[in-house]
Design an enzyme around this catalytic site. Structure first.
Site: not given
Length: 90
Positions: A18, A36
């Site tokens: 990320r 996620n």
């Protein structure tokens, strides 16, 4: 401007994916978010010009060094509102 929804699967959680995504988006001046997924993947919603978004997707196919990307699914979406920046969602 267009918008992509990108779903990445493979070894992409717990490896900094990320934050890698956020860094690439900032470098390319893109707006949106990354998070996620419960299934163990990463989902990205991103806005920008097509050529820049395609470059961004190429970076995501590689990922950060500890990751192993097995699949990248890209879908063009209608832009309903503009994102002010690029965020990591938790």
């Amino acid at each position: 401007m267009i918008q992509y929804e990108i779903n990445i699967s493979g070894r992409v959680q717990g490896v900094g994916f990320r934050y890698f995504t956020q860094k690439q988006a900032a470098m390319l001046d893109l707006c949106g978010w990354v998070k996620n997924t419960p299934a163990g993947g990463v989902q990205v919603m991103v806005q920008g010009e097509k050529a820049v978004l395609d470059t961004f997707v190429d970076y995501l196919r590689i990922g950060p060094p500890p990751s192993r990307v097995s699949k990248v699914a890209v879908a063009e979406m209608p832009v309903t509102s503009n994102f002010p920046d690029f965020k990591v969602k938790y």
